[in-house]
Design a protein around this motif. Sequence first.
Motif, PDB file in Angstrom:
ATOM      1  N   VAL A 176       0.833  -1.198   0.000  1.00 55.44           N
ATOM      2  CA  VAL A 176       0.000   0.000   0.000  1.00 55.44           C
ATOM      3  C   VAL A 176       0.871   1.253   0.000  1.00 55.44           C
ATOM      4  O   VAL A 176       0.598   2.219  -0.730  1.00 55.44           O
ATOM      5  N   ALA A 177       1.930   1.243   0.802  1.00 56.18           N
ATOM      6  CA  ALA A 177       2.831   2.394   0.858  1.00 56.18           C
ATOM      7  C   ALA A 177       3.473   2.656  -0.499  1.00 56.18           C
ATOM      8  O   ALA A 177       3.572   3.804  -0.948  1.00 56.18           O
ATOM      9  N   ALA A 178       3.898   1.586  -1.172  1.00 56.39           N
ATOM     10  CA  ALA A 178       4.524   1.742  -2.491  1.00 56.39           C
ATOM     11  C   ALA A 178       3.522   2.254  -3.518  1.00 56.39           C
ATOM     12  O   ALA A 178       3.867   3.072  -4.392  1.00 56.39           O
ATOM     13  N   LEU A 179       2.276   1.798  -3.425  1.00 55.43           N
ATOM     14  CA  LEU A 179       1.254   2.203  -4.385  1.00 55.43           C
ATOM     15  C   LEU A 179       0.920   3.684  -4.288  1.00 55.43           C
ATOM     16  O   LEU A 179       0.497   4.291  -5.279  1.00 55.43           O
ATOM     17  N   GLN A 180       1.088   4.263  -3.111  1.00 52.48           N
ATOM     18  CA  GLN A 180       0.774   5.689  -2.962  1.00 52.48           C
ATOM     19  C   GLN A 180       1.595   6.538  -3.941  1.00 52.48           C
ATOM     20  O   GLN A 180       1.066   7.386  -4.655  1.00 52.48           O
ATOM     21  N   GLY A 181       2.896   6.293  -3.948  1.00 51.03           N
ATOM     22  CA  GLY A 181       3.762   7.055  -4.838  1.00 51.03           C
ATOM     23  C   GLY A 181       3.465   6.789  -6.296  1.00 51.03           C
ATOM     24  O   GLY A 181       3.438   7.714  -7.117  1.00 51.03           O
ATOM     25  N   VAL A 182       3.228   5.527  -6.638  1.00 47.48           N
ATOM     26  CA  VAL A 182       2.966   5.161  -8.029  1.00 47.48           C
ATOM     27  C   VAL A 182       1.675   5.805  -8.527  1.00 47.48           C
ATOM     28  O   VAL A 182       1.627   6.405  -9.615  1.00 47.48           O
ATOM     29  N   LEU A 183       0.611   5.693  -7.741  1.00 48.16           N
ATOM     30  CA  LEU A 183      -0.676   6.244  -8.159  1.00 48.16           C
ATOM     31  C   LEU A 183      -0.625   7.768  -8.257  1.00 48.16           C
ATOM     32  O   LEU A 183      -1.144   8.359  -9.210  1.00 48.16           O
ATOM     33  N   LEU A 184       0.008   8.411  -7.277  1.00 50.25           N
ATOM     34  CA  LEU A 184       0.117   9.872  -7.326  1.00 50.25           C
ATOM     35  C   LEU A 184       0.994  10.317  -8.491  1.00 50.25           C
ATOM     36  O   LEU A 184       0.738  11.365  -9.107  1.00 50.25           O
ATOM     37  N   LEU A 185       2.013   9.535  -8.811  1.00 52.21           N
ATOM     38  CA  LEU A 185       2.864   9.856  -9.952  1.00 52.21           C
ATOM     39  C   LEU A 185       2.069   9.783 -11.252  1.00 52.21           C
ATOM     40  O   LEU A 185       2.160  10.679 -12.101  1.00 52.21           O
ATOM     41  N   VAL A 186       1.287   8.725 -11.404  1.00 54.85           N
ATOM     42  CA  VAL A 186       0.471   8.564 -12.626  1.00 54.85           C
ATOM     43  C   VAL A 186      -0.519   9.719 -12.756  1.00 54.85           C
ATOM     44  O   VAL A 186      -0.694  10.289 -13.838  1.00 54.85           O
ATOM     45  N   VAL A 187      -1.152  10.074 -11.651  1.00 59.27           N
ATOM     46  CA  VAL A 187      -2.102  11.187 -11.687  1.00 59.27           C
ATOM     47  C   VAL A 187      -1.386  12.498 -12.004  1.00 59.27           C
ATOM     48  O   VAL A 187      -1.848  13.294 -12.828  1.00 59.27           O
ATOM     49  N   GLY A 188      -0.237  12.705 -11.363  1.00 56.75           N
ATOM     50  CA  GLY A 188       0.511  13.940 -11.582  1.00 56.75           C
ATOM     51  C   GLY A 188       1.094  14.061 -12.967  1.00 56.75           C
ATOM     52  O   GLY A 188       1.368  15.173 -13.441  1.00 56.75           O
ATOM     53  N   ALA A 189       1.279  12.920 -13.648  1.00 58.26           N
ATOM     54  CA  ALA A 189       1.835  12.946 -15.002  1.00 58.26           C
ATOM     55  C   ALA A 189       0.849  13.507 -16.014  1.00 58.26           C
ATOM     56  O   ALA A 189       1.216  13.791 -17.157  1.00 58.26           O
ATOM     57  N   ASP A 190      -0.400  13.666 -15.609  1.00 62.32           N
ATOM     58  CA  ASP A 190      -1.442  14.255 -16.457  1.00 62.32           C
ATOM     59  C   ASP A 190      -1.644  13.464 -17.750  1.00 62.32           C
ATOM     60  O   ASP A 190      -1.774  14.041 -18.831  1.00 62.32           O
TER      61      ASP A 190
END
Length: 246
Positions: A189-203
Amino acid sequence: MALNNPYNTTLLRNETAAGAAAQLLLLVLLGTAIDLGPAGWLTGLAFAVATWAVLTRALQRSWLASFGAANRVTLARATLVGGVTALVADSFESPTPVTALVSLTAVALILDAVDGQVARRTGTSSSLGARFDMEVDAVLILVLSIYVATFLGPWVLLIGAMRYAFVAAAWVLPWLNGQLPPSTARKTVAALQGVLLLVVGADVLPYPAAFGAALLALTLLSWSFARDIRWLWRTRYQGRVPSMSK
């Protein structure tokens, strides 16, 4: 090199000084490439100074024999997170260089999987290394949540603030300081936070998908914290289970 030898503390201080120098170099490179504004510069410099001061103090109190290869990887990751922090601060004044933001974040997330492996393979795991790794993770998630909140809404800030709220609550409820047992689910779950936020932030996602990805991150994180809090409550009067360091 041992910290109980005052003549050898200089070697450890040089490690943190090198990290601060690397942070300054990264800021210079960003300033040259994307014309980093005052907000970015000031935030990046503040991050560098704070990292150097906190890490130097922690080393003085840790009695580590050496800084270690794993901590060097984490320090490199902290440098990248400092760059991300500067870019996010600068995004409030000028258009965000998404490519630079995504690149720095992606490398930082990749290195997050490296430092633990290095620590285990070199036999240099330590409580300081585990804490250093966790704090760098927490700052990156907080900064990414601030960035994503600018176009998805302030509710995304809950993702980055949750860990700090937990720490604050532990001052009032000491049983929250109990050490948790190892958990693959928690790490995932901790690792997914960064991945999901990165994907969202990549627009790269349409708004509904981006909203859903951020909401998924928040839901998973809330579940993970609720699960751990429940365990800590149930075992608050029992012997503590040693946590796994990196």
